[in-house]
Write a protein that holds these residues in place. Structure first.
Motif, PDB file in Angstrom:
ATOM      1  N   ILE A 144      46.665  60.726  34.441  1.00  0.00           N
ATOM      2  CA  ILE A 144      46.654  60.771  32.977  1.00  0.00           C
ATOM      3  C   ILE A 144      45.201  60.799  32.517  1.00  0.00           C
ATOM      4  N   VAL A 145      44.879  61.777  31.677  1.00  0.00           N
ATOM      5  CA  VAL A 145      43.503  61.987  31.233  1.00  0.00           C
ATOM      6  C   VAL A 145      43.460  62.045  29.711  1.00  0.00           C
ATOM      7  N   LEU A 146      42.434  61.427  29.122  1.00  0.00           N
ATOM      8  CA  LEU A 146      42.217  61.506  27.682  1.00  0.00           C
ATOM      9  C   LEU A 146      41.098  62.499  27.377  1.00  0.00           C
ATOM     10  N   ASN A 147      41.372  63.406  26.448  1.00  0.00           N
ATOM     11  CA  ASN A 147      40.388  64.385  25.958  1.00  0.00           C
ATOM     12  C   ASN A 147      39.683  65.147  27.078  1.00  0.00           C
ATOM     13  N   ASP A 148      40.429  65.434  28.118  1.00  0.00           N
ATOM     14  CA  ASP A 148      39.963  66.258  29.240  1.00  0.00           C
ATOM     15  C   ASP A 148      38.772  65.660  29.984  1.00  0.00           C
ATOM     16  N   GLN A 149      38.433  64.414  29.699  1.00  0.00           N
ATOM     17  CA  GLN A 149      37.240  63.837  30.311  1.00  0.00           C
ATOM     18  C   GLN A 149      37.452  62.457  30.925  1.00  0.00           C
ATOM     19  N   HIS A 150      38.361  61.682  30.349  1.00  0.00           N
ATOM     20  CA  HIS A 150      38.500  60.283  30.771  1.00  0.00           C
ATOM     21  C   HIS A 150      39.774  60.104  31.599  1.00  0.00           C
ATOM     22  N   LYS A 180      32.282  58.937  18.531  1.00  0.00           N
ATOM     23  CA  LYS A 180      32.388  58.821  19.977  1.00  0.00           C
ATOM     24  C   LYS A 180      33.736  58.189  20.359  1.00  0.00           C
ATOM     25  N   LEU A 181      34.293  58.686  21.452  1.00  0.00           N
ATOM     26  CA  LEU A 181      35.456  58.077  22.074  1.00  0.00           C
ATOM     27  C   LEU A 181      34.975  57.308  23.292  1.00  0.00           C
ATOM     28  N   VAL A 182      35.246  56.015  23.311  1.00  0.00           N
ATOM     29  CA  VAL A 182      34.794  55.154  24.410  1.00  0.00           C
ATOM     30  C   VAL A 182      36.020  54.627  25.145  1.00  0.00           C
ATOM     31  N   VAL A 183      36.099  54.969  26.434  1.00  0.00           N
ATOM     32  CA  VAL A 183      37.209  54.536  27.279  1.00  0.00           C
ATOM     33  C   VAL A 183      36.637  54.044  28.601  1.00  0.00           C
ATOM     34  N   ILE A 184      36.968  52.805  28.926  1.00  0.00           N
ATOM     35  CA  ILE A 184      36.507  52.210  30.196  1.00  0.00           C
ATOM     36  C   ILE A 184      34.992  52.410  30.357  1.00  0.00           C
ATOM     37  N   ASN A 185      34.249  52.096  29.309  1.00  0.00           N
ATOM     38  CA  ASN A 185      32.788  52.148  29.306  1.00  0.00           C
ATOM     39  C   ASN A 185      32.227  53.566  29.458  1.00  0.00           C
ATOM     40  N   GLU A 186      33.052  54.574  29.243  1.00  0.00           N
ATOM     41  CA  GLU A 186      32.577  55.950  29.244  1.00  0.00           C
ATOM     42  C   GLU A 186      32.749  56.540  27.851  1.00  0.00           C
TER      43      GLU A 186
END
Length: 299
Positions: A144-150, A180-186
């Motif tokens: 499962i990926v958020l916004n093609d990056q996370h 900014k979208l911040v997920v798991i410190n990314e």
């Protein structure tokens, strides 16, 4: 689904807040002190309430769960909706909310939902799953990926986690702030659309049963009961501690074979000397009687 076609859902207030609002209306002109009390209480309750941004019953119809969350009918047209799970009784969830885990959307390739996120803040994505077809692990495994990056969930094997016909939730906190979208410190650039992609791997098709996005903290999100909690009490009554069971078996085996198995050096029989002393006087008497018997025969 294009971002322009994403369907937003109204924020839903829990039943407790709705009741407080009714009481607030009734007491509006009757008692100023009660008015102040209920106003403060309503504010406190609203502070910890879930503000639902979006919720969908994937592959299924509109549903309100026991927490007051309203799941819309699945608007996605990519992939296949399925209610195959209705043949099973889903564990770890009430009968009323089992439908959230009995219907699903799957696809033979990767597929995505896109959700408009008009606000900044701290959010939680809660995704609901149940394996209703495969009866072993390493059959349906996906990412499962958020916004093609996370990459927020890697190699999700529902059966391996909870088995067949049991509810499983994945809870993913994320933050949107200052573009900014911040997920798991990314962090990544955010354009007000959250894309949730269920990524096909070399195993079977990716799927999702339901999910919602809430402005909340992970600790405030309703949780499923512990795995096998409904069976633990009964199974513990029937099941012995394996170490106790092993001790019992060893003791039983010792009782059966205590004359055949030795656990230490050989010990001399303490009664061996007593048995020799018992026969020695008899032997001496017989030896002494023989000469007397010979003499008697000569006479």
């Amino acid at each position: 689904m294009r971002s322009s076609e994403a369907i937003r859902m109204r924020s839903n207030k829990p039943v407790s807040v709705q009741i407080l609002n009714c009481l607030f209306t009734v007491l509006l002109t009757s008692c100023p002190l009660s008015l102040v009390f209920f106003t403060l209480l309503s504010l406190v309750a609203s502070t910890h309430a879930l503000e639902i941004i979006w919720a969908v019953n994937a592959g299924g119809h509109y549903h309100i769960d026991e927490n007051g969350i309203q799941y819309m009918e699945d608007p996605l047209r990519i992939g296949t909706p399925s209610d195959f799970g209705k043949a099973l009784s889903i564990g770890r969830v009430s009968r009323n909310d089992a439908i959230l885990y009995q219907t699903e959307r799957y696809h033979t390739n990767s597929f995505s939902y896109e959700v408009n996120m008009p606000k900044e803040g701290d959010f939680v994505l809660v995704m609901k799953f149940a394996e209703v077809y495969f009866t072993s692990s390493k059959q349906k495994v996906f990412n499962i990926v958020l916004n093609d990056q996370h990459m927020v969930v890697r190699d999700l094997d529902i059966f391996d986690k909870v088995g067949l016909g049991r509810a499983h939730d994945e809870i993913i906190p994320f933050t949107i702030r200052n573009g900014k979208l911040v997920v798991i410190n990314e962090a990544s650039t955010f354009n007000n659309v959250l894309k949730i992609t269920f990524v096909k791997t070399h195993y079977d098709n990716p799927k999702v049963n339901a999910f919602y996005i809430a402005r909340s903290r992970p600790e405030d999100v309703p949780k499923l009961p512990a795995l096998f909690a409904d069976q633990d009490i009964h199974s513990q009554q029937r099941r012995k501690d394996p170490f106790e069971e092993a001790d019992t078996d060893i003791t039983s085996e010792k009782q059966k074979t205590k004359f055949n198995k030795r656990s230490g050096p050989i010990v001399e029989d303490p009664y061996a000397d007593q048995e020799g002393n018992f026969f020695w006087p008899i032997f001496c008497s017989v030896v002494a009687f023989i000469p007397i018997l010979i003499c008697l025969c000569k006479m």
